[in-house]
Design a protein around this motif. Structure first.
Motif, PDB file in Angstrom:
ATOM      1  N   GLU A  89     -27.020  -4.543  57.320  1.00  0.00           N
ATOM      2  CA  GLU A  89     -27.349  -4.498  55.901  1.00  0.00           C
ATOM      3  C   GLU A  89     -26.072  -4.625  55.071  1.00  0.00           C
ATOM      4  OE1 GLU A  89     -30.159  -4.363  54.318  1.00  0.00           O
ATOM      5  OE2 GLU A  89     -31.462  -4.284  56.085  1.00  0.00           O
ATOM      6  N   PRO A  90     -26.105  -5.407  54.008  1.00  0.00           N
ATOM      7  CA  PRO A  90     -24.894  -5.568  53.193  1.00  0.00           C
ATOM      8  C   PRO A  90     -24.569  -4.279  52.447  1.00  0.00           C
ATOM      9  CG  PRO A  90     -26.759  -6.641  52.131  1.00  0.00           C
ATOM     10  CD  PRO A  90     -27.232  -6.205  53.496  1.00  0.00           C
ATOM     11  N   THR A  91     -23.300  -4.024  52.345  1.00  0.00           N
ATOM     12  CA  THR A  91     -22.853  -2.851  51.593  1.00  0.00           C
ATOM     13  C   THR A  91     -22.761  -3.196  50.111  1.00  0.00           C
ATOM     14  OG1 THR A  91     -20.529  -3.456  51.911  1.00  0.00           O
ATOM     15  CG2 THR A  91     -21.549  -2.063  53.596  1.00  0.00           C
ATOM     16  N   ARG A  92     -22.677  -2.165  49.303  1.00  0.00           N
ATOM     17  CA  ARG A  92     -22.544  -2.397  47.860  1.00  0.00           C
ATOM     18  C   ARG A  92     -21.238  -3.097  47.531  1.00  0.00           C
ATOM     19  NH1 ARG A  92     -24.741   3.210  44.971  1.00  0.00           N
ATOM     20  NH2 ARG A  92     -26.902   3.081  45.811  1.00  0.00           N
ATOM     21  N   ALA A  93     -20.188  -2.741  48.263  1.00  0.00           N
ATOM     22  CA  ALA A  93     -18.904  -3.404  48.028  1.00  0.00           C
ATOM     23  C   ALA A  93     -18.978  -4.890  48.395  1.00  0.00           C
ATOM     24  CB  ALA A  93     -17.804  -2.713  48.835  1.00  0.00           C
ATOM     25  N   GLY A  94     -19.674  -5.186  49.501  1.00  0.00           N
ATOM     26  CA  GLY A  94     -19.823  -6.583  49.888  1.00  0.00           C
ATOM     27  C   GLY A  94     -20.617  -7.390  48.878  1.00  0.00           C
ATOM     28  N   LEU A  95     -21.726  -6.808  48.392  1.00  0.00           N
ATOM     29  CA  LEU A  95     -22.530  -7.498  47.381  1.00  0.00           C
ATOM     30  C   LEU A  95     -21.743  -7.701  46.092  1.00  0.00           C
ATOM     31  CD1 LEU A  95     -25.993  -5.729  47.857  1.00  0.00           C
ATOM     32  CD2 LEU A  95     -25.325  -8.029  48.593  1.00  0.00           C
ATOM     33  N   ALA A  96     -20.975  -6.671  45.701  1.00  0.00           N
ATOM     34  CA  ALA A  96     -20.171  -6.806  44.490  1.00  0.00           C
ATOM     35  C   ALA A  96     -19.087  -7.866  44.662  1.00  0.00           C
ATOM     36  CB  ALA A  96     -19.543  -5.457  44.130  1.00  0.00           C
ATOM     37  N   GLY A  97     -18.474  -7.907  45.852  1.00  0.00           N
ATOM     38  CA  GLY A  97     -17.456  -8.922  46.104  1.00  0.00           C
ATOM     39  C   GLY A  97     -18.019 -10.332  46.072  1.00  0.00           C
ATOM     40  N   LYS A  98     -19.207 -10.524  46.673  1.00  0.00           N
ATOM     41  CA  LYS A  98     -19.841 -11.837  46.628  1.00  0.00           C
ATOM     42  C   LYS A  98     -20.184 -12.240  45.204  1.00  0.00           C
ATOM     43  CE  LYS A  98     -21.910 -11.558  51.252  1.00  0.00           C
ATOM     44  NZ  LYS A  98     -23.187 -11.519  52.028  1.00  0.00           N
ATOM     45  N   GLY A  99     -20.717 -11.294  44.441  1.00  0.00           N
ATOM     46  CA  GLY A  99     -21.041 -11.602  43.050  1.00  0.00           C
ATOM     47  C   GLY A  99     -19.814 -11.971  42.240  1.00  0.00           C
ATOM     48  N   LEU A 100     -18.711 -11.274  42.492  1.00  0.00           N
ATOM     49  CA  LEU A 100     -17.481 -11.560  41.769  1.00  0.00           C
ATOM     50  C   LEU A 100     -16.940 -12.945  42.119  1.00  0.00           C
ATOM     51  CD1 LEU A 100     -15.211 -10.622  39.876  1.00  0.00           C
ATOM     52  CD2 LEU A 100     -14.102  -9.571  41.873  1.00  0.00           C
ATOM     53  N   VAL A 101     -16.959 -13.290  43.406  1.00  0.00           N
ATOM     54  CA  VAL A 101     -16.468 -14.604  43.830  1.00  0.00           C
ATOM     55  C   VAL A 101     -17.321 -15.715  43.234  1.00  0.00           C
ATOM     56  CG1 VAL A 101     -16.138 -16.112  45.816  1.00  0.00           C
ATOM     57  CG2 VAL A 101     -15.399 -13.726  45.928  1.00  0.00           C
ATOM     58  N   LEU A 102     -18.652 -15.543  43.269  1.00  0.00           N
ATOM     59  CA  LEU A 102     -19.542 -16.554  42.691  1.00  0.00           C
ATOM     60  C   LEU A 102     -19.345 -16.681  41.189  1.00  0.00           C
ATOM     61  CD1 LEU A 102     -22.863 -15.873  44.654  1.00  0.00           C
ATOM     62  CD2 LEU A 102     -21.284 -17.778  44.942  1.00  0.00           C
ATOM     63  N   ALA A 103     -19.125 -15.545  40.512  1.00  0.00           N
ATOM     64  CA  ALA A 103     -18.901 -15.591  39.069  1.00  0.00           C
ATOM     65  C   ALA A 103     -17.606 -16.323  38.731  1.00  0.00           C
ATOM     66  CB  ALA A 103     -18.877 -14.169  38.500  1.00  0.00           C
ATOM     67  N   LEU A 104     -16.544 -16.075  39.510  1.00  0.00           N
ATOM     68  CA  LEU A 104     -15.277 -16.763  39.266  1.00  0.00           C
ATOM     69  C   LEU A 104     -15.392 -18.262  39.555  1.00  0.00           C
ATOM     70  CD1 LEU A 104     -12.737 -14.178  40.764  1.00  0.00           C
ATOM     71  CD2 LEU A 104     -13.232 -14.621  38.343  1.00  0.00           C
ATOM     72  N   ALA A 105     -16.136 -18.598  40.615  1.00  0.00           N
ATOM     73  CA  ALA A 105     -16.324 -20.018  40.929  1.00  0.00           C
ATOM     74  C   ALA A 105     -17.101 -20.732  39.829  1.00  0.00           C
ATOM     75  CB  ALA A 105     -17.045 -20.167  42.272  1.00  0.00           C
ATOM     76  N   CYS A 106     -18.160 -20.094  39.340  1.00  0.00           N
ATOM     77  CA  CYS A 106     -18.926 -20.683  38.234  1.00  0.00           C
ATOM     78  C   CYS A 106     -18.081 -20.801  36.971  1.00  0.00           C
ATOM     79  CB  CYS A 106     -20.173 -19.842  37.959  1.00  0.00           C
ATOM     80  SG  CYS A 106     -21.401 -19.870  39.283  1.00  0.00           S
ATOM     81  N   LEU A 107     -17.252 -19.794  36.710  1.00  0.00           N
ATOM     82  CA  LEU A 107     -16.392 -19.835  35.530  1.00  0.00           C
ATOM     83  C   LEU A 107     -15.374 -20.963  35.638  1.00  0.00           C
ATOM     84  CD1 LEU A 107     -15.612 -18.481  32.848  1.00  0.00           C
ATOM     85  CD2 LEU A 107     -14.057 -17.012  34.129  1.00  0.00           C
ATOM     86  N   ALA A 108     -14.819 -21.169  36.833  1.00  0.00           N
ATOM     87  CA  ALA A 108     -13.841 -22.244  37.023  1.00  0.00           C
ATOM     88  C   ALA A 108     -14.454 -23.617  36.824  1.00  0.00           C
ATOM     89  CB  ALA A 108     -13.230 -22.141  38.424  1.00  0.00           C
ATOM     90  N   ILE A 109     -15.763 -23.739  37.051  1.00  0.00           N
ATOM     91  CA  ILE A 109     -16.444 -25.022  36.866  1.00  0.00           C
ATOM     92  C   ILE A 109     -16.924 -25.193  35.428  1.00  0.00           C
ATOM     93  CG2 ILE A 109     -18.437 -26.399  37.584  1.00  0.00           C
ATOM     94  CD1 ILE A 109     -18.207 -25.076  40.328  1.00  0.00           C
TER      95      ILE A 109
END
Length: 317
Positions: A32-52
């Motif tokens: 099961e994903p941890t809260r830290a893992g989910l938050a890290g994935k969300g942060l990476v996706l947000a930065l990638a979307c922002l860069a685009i």
């Protein structure tokens, strides 16, 4: 009297609901994903979307800004202060940019249809193991992915064929991609041979089998390859700069390069820029938006086919 036998009740695993919003069942070996893992994935996706999205935002806002707003910002505008469509109105009112856009659209449509026709026929022939010389043809095509004659022999060939200063020079030299043919071939080979054999027993010829059976079952990969060819033709500029000498025959990408790199305005826009009614930077950004708009509009409709079309064709090939 018939006895009623109770059916055993099977517990459904968590997340195995039938609703579209239900999460798919997680494999038993996956943690099961941890809260830290989910938050890290969300942060990476947000930065990638922002860069685009952020550069696209700047381009669009600058193209819709007035000359005064651009001068106050010192160049590219990040925060809009009023919206004006002067740049787009001047670009679409006629002249070189409008003609270049029409040329790009025609070259993209005709070139994509021609490339898809050749690629589908070639891929279908290579997917039939009993076709004449298919192995040698396949090896020859694959060799062209690693070895090429070079730029000068290609130019001399186009010149000897009389294709210079012709729109055919924008289509024929890069009409076929071996990679796309291999993807199509892999997908065609994954179609059930029994289905093809049954159609052949019923008297269907190869072209009828291709049109009525193979192509309807290959809509996903056909949509993806069509998008690849269309984007390639729409974004191409090198062939035009190499084979075309007439400025009036240049497609939109070459006109955009002239605007962005050489800081030159087409005929009809120069006067508006000199009088201060229009900013040259706004014109450059508007041309960029016009060049990106068709790809941005078509991509979401083909996005759902990418996984099925590309991965299936690659794995089964």
């Amino acid at each position: 009297m018939t006895a009623v036998v109770d059916k055993p009740v099977i517990d459904k695993p968590a997340g195995s609901g039938t609703h579209w919003w239900a999460a798919p069942p997680r494999p038993v070996w996956e943690e099961e994903p941890t809260r830290a893992g989910l938050a890290g994935k969300g942060l990476v996706l947000a930065l990638a979307c922002l860069a685009i999205v952020f550069p696209l935002w700047i381009v669009v806002v600058t193209s819709l800004s007035s000359r005064r707003t651009i001068d106050e910002a010192g160049g590219l505008v990040m925060v809009p202060k009023g919206i004006t469509f002067v740049a787009y109105r001047e670009l679409l009112s006629g002249g070189q940019v409008t003609r270049a856009a029409v040329i790009s659209i025609l070259v993209t449509v005709v070139g994509t249809l021609f490339s898809m026709g050749v690629s589908v026929l070639c891929a279908y022939g290579l997917s039939r193991s009993g076709s004449l010389g298919h192995r040698w043809i396949l090896m020859t095509l694959m060799a062209t992915m690693f070895f090429s004659a070079g730029l000068i022999p290609t130019y001399l060939l186009v010149q000897s064929l009389g294709l210079t200063d012709s729109y055919l020079a924008l289509i024929l030299p890069s009409a076929v991609s071996v990679f796309n043919i291999l993807v199509l071939r892999g997908f065609f080979m994954g179609i059930s041979p029994e289905l093809v054999d049954s159609a052949r027993i019923d008297g269907a010829g190869e072209l009828r089998i291709l049109w009525r059976i193979v192509m309807p079952l290959s809509r996903a990969v056909l949509a993806v390859i069509t998008l690849f060819y269309a984007v390639g033709y729409w974004s191409a500029w090198f062939n035009a700069s190499l084979y075309l000498n007439d400025q009036d025959m240049m497609p939109l990408q070459n006109v955009m390069i002239q605007l962005v790199q050489k800081q030159e305005a087409p005929v009809g826009l120069g006067q508006a820029i000199k009088t201060g009614q229009l900013s040259g930077l706004a014109v450059q950004m508007a041309v960029m938006v016009m060049a990106l708009l068709p790809v941005a509009v078509l991509s979401p409709f083909v996005q759902k086919h990418f996984r099925k079309g590309m991965l299936t064709g690659a794995v089964k090939g």
